[in-house]
Motif scaffolding. Structure first.
Motif, short mmCIF file in Angstrom:
data_model
loop_
_atom_site.label_atom_id
_atom_site.label_comp_id
_atom_site.label_asym_id
_atom_site.label_seq_id
_atom_site.Cartn_x
_atom_site.Cartn_y
_atom_site.Cartn_z
N SER A 194 21.16 -15.95 18.83
CA SER A 194 22.12 -14.99 19.39
C SER A 194 23.50 -15.63 19.55
CB SER A 194 21.63 -14.48 20.75
OG SER A 194 22.64 -13.76 21.41
N ILE A 195 24.49 -15.05 18.91
CA ILE A 195 25.85 -15.58 19.01
C ILE A 195 26.36 -15.49 20.45
CG2 ILE A 195 28.24 -15.26 18.24
CD1 ILE A 195 27.08 -14.10 15.62
N LEU A 196 26.04 -14.41 21.16
CA LEU A 196 26.51 -14.23 22.53
C LEU A 196 25.88 -15.26 23.47
CD1 LEU A 196 26.58 -10.34 22.87
CD2 LEU A 196 28.41 -11.90 22.15
N GLU A 197 24.62 -15.64 23.24
CA GLU A 197 24.00 -16.68 24.05
C GLU A 197 24.66 -18.03 23.80
OE1 GLU A 197 19.74 -16.92 24.03
OE2 GLU A 197 19.49 -14.73 24.12
N TRP A 198 25.06 -18.27 22.57
CA TRP A 198 25.74 -19.53 22.26
C TRP A 198 27.08 -19.64 22.97
CZ3 TRP A 198 24.94 -19.81 16.19
CH2 TRP A 198 23.58 -20.03 15.93
N HIS A 199 27.69 -18.51 23.30
CA HIS A 199 28.97 -18.54 24.03
C HIS A 199 28.81 -19.19 25.41
CE1 HIS A 199 30.92 -15.01 21.59
NE2 HIS A 199 30.60 -16.04 20.85
N GLN A 200 27.59 -19.21 25.94
CA GLN A 200 27.34 -19.78 27.26
C GLN A 200 26.69 -21.16 27.19
OE1 GLN A 200 28.60 -17.89 29.56
NE2 GLN A 200 28.89 -16.12 28.21
N LEU A 201 26.47 -21.70 26.02
CA LEU A 201 25.70 -22.93 25.84
C LEU A 201 26.55 -24.16 26.15
CD1 LEU A 201 22.94 -24.05 24.80
CD2 LEU A 201 24.00 -24.20 22.54
N PRO A 202 26.13 -25.02 27.11
CA PRO A 202 26.88 -26.26 27.37
C PRO A 202 26.68 -27.27 26.25
CG PRO A 202 24.95 -26.10 28.82
CD PRO A 202 25.00 -24.83 28.04
N LEU A 203 27.78 -27.88 25.82
CA LEU A 203 27.75 -28.85 24.71
C LEU A 203 28.71 -29.98 25.02
CD1 LEU A 203 28.03 -26.24 21.82
CD2 LEU A 203 25.97 -27.57 22.34
N THR A 204 28.34 -31.20 24.62
CA THR A 204 29.24 -32.33 24.82
C THR A 204 30.46 -32.20 23.90
OG1 THR A 204 28.21 -33.71 23.12
CG2 THR A 204 27.25 -33.80 25.34
N LEU A 205 31.50 -32.94 24.23
CA LEU A 205 32.72 -32.86 23.43
C LEU A 205 32.47 -33.34 22.00
CD1 LEU A 205 35.72 -32.21 23.28
CD2 LEU A 205 36.20 -34.55 24.06
N ALA A 206 31.67 -34.38 21.84
CA ALA A 206 31.38 -34.88 20.49
C ALA A 206 30.66 -33.82 19.66
CB ALA A 206 30.52 -36.15 20.59
N VAL A 207 29.67 -33.17 20.27
CA VAL A 207 28.93 -32.10 19.56
C VAL A 207 29.87 -30.95 19.24
CG1 VAL A 207 27.13 -30.35 19.82
CG2 VAL A 207 26.67 -32.72 20.48
N GLN A 208 30.66 -30.55 20.23
CA GLN A 208 31.62 -29.45 19.99
C GLN A 208 32.57 -29.79 18.84
OE1 GLN A 208 33.72 -27.48 23.17
NE2 GLN A 208 32.20 -28.10 24.69
N THR A 209 33.00 -31.04 18.78
CA THR A 209 33.95 -31.43 17.73
C THR A 209 33.32 -31.30 16.35
OG1 THR A 209 35.06 -32.95 19.25
CG2 THR A 209 35.44 -33.27 16.90
N TRP A 210 32.09 -31.80 16.21
CA TRP A 210 31.41 -31.68 14.92
C TRP A 210 31.17 -30.22 14.56
CZ3 TRP A 210 31.55 -35.25 11.49
CH2 TRP A 210 31.56 -36.59 11.85
N LEU A 211 30.77 -29.42 15.54
CA LEU A 211 30.55 -27.99 15.28
C LEU A 211 31.87 -27.31 14.88
CD1 LEU A 211 28.13 -27.04 18.20
CD2 LEU A 211 27.58 -27.07 15.76
N PHE A 212 32.93 -27.65 15.61
CA PHE A 212 34.23 -27.05 15.31
C PHE A 212 34.66 -27.37 13.88
CE2 PHE A 212 38.85 -27.09 15.07
CZ PHE A 212 39.18 -25.88 15.65
N LEU A 213 34.46 -28.62 13.48
CA LEU A 213 34.84 -29.02 12.12
C LEU A 213 33.96 -28.32 11.08
CD1 LEU A 213 35.47 -32.84 12.68
CD2 LEU A 213 37.19 -31.03 12.38
N GLY A 214 32.69 -28.11 11.40
CA GLY A 214 31.81 -27.37 10.49
C GLY A 214 32.26 -25.93 10.32
#
Length: 509
Positions: A194-214
């Motif tokens: 669920s995309i909407l559930e992912w909007h609430q998912l806590p993630l570390t900055l390193a993980v967020q950075t890799w996801l953002f680049l993907g």
């Protein structure tokens, strides 16, 4: 809001079913194929008007939601819904779905049923992208829509169509692979697609950075951003008119929509940390690609580079929000930037689609896209010249046209972040006018360049209907943008709340 009847499924599957029926009509019944394509695209557009009329602008919640099990073993659902970001893009998609059928009515003479079917199927898949709330469903639609466009360019394109199609497919497909890796990681972390559930998912900055680049790898190619833009001019030049129209008017917007739906709300901390990168790339697109457009000799290439420059405003408006929040307690400038980016997407859809249709009108008559082959077109095609000048003025950002509204909103937001951001963004008002007006001067006005131009016939009723309809839309958004802005206002406010709230685990996100 859950609808009593599956309007989103109808919007997706009606044109796809129509495409299959058109294919069944066969190559020998071209007139029937055209009529069926018009009926199915027209019905889809009418449904989208109902969606627009019934949409509740007071809430940011997803509306007309549908939820059905799809692949239960992996918790994958057929999940649909729309908000203030989705509805205008769906309406834009169905609007051009009808116009592309009408525009190709007489022009396409070979494999008519396949041509019409490809655009109907593509329309349904693009609506699916804007309506999907399950990430894997989104990915399926996101990739599947490449197939009919690949066929349109490859079968009805120009001399270098094979090169253009392979380049188009490789760029867009390879970028999407990195997004798929990110989606799988998010599923493993959350146990849901669920995309909407992912909007609430806590993630570390390193993980967020890799996801953002993907996500950046996938969506920057779609927009396309500098420096992964080089596939677009080739695809536009080789594509038939209808392919160029859908590519510019709809497909480029899917990249911007991806940032809104995935990058900003899922990885807000990484987006904030890397906003300098996105703002820099956006400004390079606005300024540098504007200069590249100035030196083009092919009308289609000039408009293609113009599209890259103008789409730079979309990413600039989205990511300028972080700089605005850092520099100002008020979030109004941030809202202005995101709303301006959305208005720019809709406006660019109208204007770029119209410009490629104008080039198509000339190409159908003279079989040349070279600026040097024209001159004095206004003397022999006054009605065409009227529409063409209007659309090029809108492309320049003339007040009173849709091209002005989005860019002006983004520039105002940029002023609240940094004067130099606004200054560099505002150069598009000069560069856009330069390449647009120079093309108008060389093609539309002046002495008649040749005997071929002297005998050109003005637009017929079918062409006037297509160009006139878009002209009304360009002026309507330019003079009265309030309904469009109100449509997305609640969703923009919710998005801004997401990007202000840290998703870092230790920050309590």
């Amino acid at each position: 809001m859950t609808s009593n009847w599956p309007i989103l499924s109808l919007l997706i599957w009606l044109p796809i079913a129509g495409g299959l029926i058109v294919i069944a009509a066969g190559d020998q019944r071209a007139a029937l194929a055209r009529l069926l394509a018009l009926v199915f695209s027209g019905l889809t557009f009418i449904l989208s008007i109902f969606l627009f009329a019934a949409f509740d602008t007071s809430t940011a919640a997803m509306q007309f939601t549908e939820l059905k099990p799809w692949i239960e073993t992996f918790d994958i659902f057929y999940s649909l819904g729309v908000d203030g970001f989705s509805v205008p893009l769906i309406l834009l998609t169905t609007f051009f779905g009808v116009l592309v059928v009408i525009a190709g009515w007489e022009v396409i003479q070979e494999r008519v049923h396949q041509y019409m079917a490809a655009f109907l199927i593509m329309e349904g898949l693009m609506v699916g992208v804007f309506a999907a709330l399950d990430a894997l469903l989104f990915y399926v639609f996101f990739e599947a829509m490449l197939i009919p466009m690949f066929l349109v360019i490859g079968m009805w394109g120009g001399p270098r169509r094979v090169y253009a199609t392979i380049k188009f497919f490789l760029y867009t497909f390879l970028g999407s692979v990195f997004m798929l890796i990110g989606l799988i990681y998010l599923y493993i972390e959350s146990g849901s697609w669920s995309i909407l559930e992912w909007h609430q998912l806590p993630l570390t900055l390193a993980v967020q950075t890799w996801l953002f680049l993907g996500f950046l790898a996938a969506f920057s190619v779609k927009i396309p951003m500098w420096p992964v833009h080089t596939w677009l001019p080739d695809a536009h030049v080789e594509a038939p008119t209808g392919g160029s129209v859908i590519l510019a008017a709809i497909m480029l917007k899917i990249g911007g929509y991806g940032f809104i739906r995935f990058s900003l709300p899922i990885t807000p901390d990484a987006a904030s940390a890397l906003d300098w990168l996105m703002i820099t790339l956006s400004l390079i697109a606005v300024v540098y690609i504007g200069f590249v457009a100035l030196v083009q000799k092919d009308m289609k290439k000039l408009i293609a580079y113009s599209s890259i420059s103008h789409m730079g405003f979309v990413t600039l408006g989205m990511f300028i929000a972080f700089a605005v929040f850092r520099n100002s307690e008020s979030g109004r400038g941030a809202a202005l930037g995101v709303e301006g980016a959305m208005v720019q997407m809709i406006s660019h859809g109208f204007v770029s689609g119209a410009l490629f249709l104008c080039v198509g009108v000339l190409y159908d008559r003279l079989h040349s896209r070279m600026i040097a082959d024209y001159g004095g077109v206004a003397n022999t095609m006054p009605w065409f010249a009227t529409f063409a000048v209007l659309f090029f003025m809108a492309n320049s950002g003339l007040p009173g046209t849709s091209g002005f509204v989005g860019e002006f909103m983004v520039i105002l937001a940029a002023f609240q972040a940094n004067f130099w951001f606004a200054f560099l963004a505002a150069t598009t008002l000069i560069l856009g006018a330069a390449y647009s007006l120079w093309l108008v001067k060389r093609v539309i006005f002046g002495e008649v360049a040749s005997q071929d131009v002297a005998v050109l016939e003005d637009i017929n009723a079918r062409e006037a209907l297509v160009l006139g309809t878009i002209a009304v839309a360009v002026l309507l958004v330019g003079l009265w943008p309030e309904p469009l802005v109100n449509l997305m206002h609640a969703s923009v406010d919710q998005l801004l709340q997401h990007i202000q709230q840290s998703k870092l685990p230790l920050a309590g996100g």
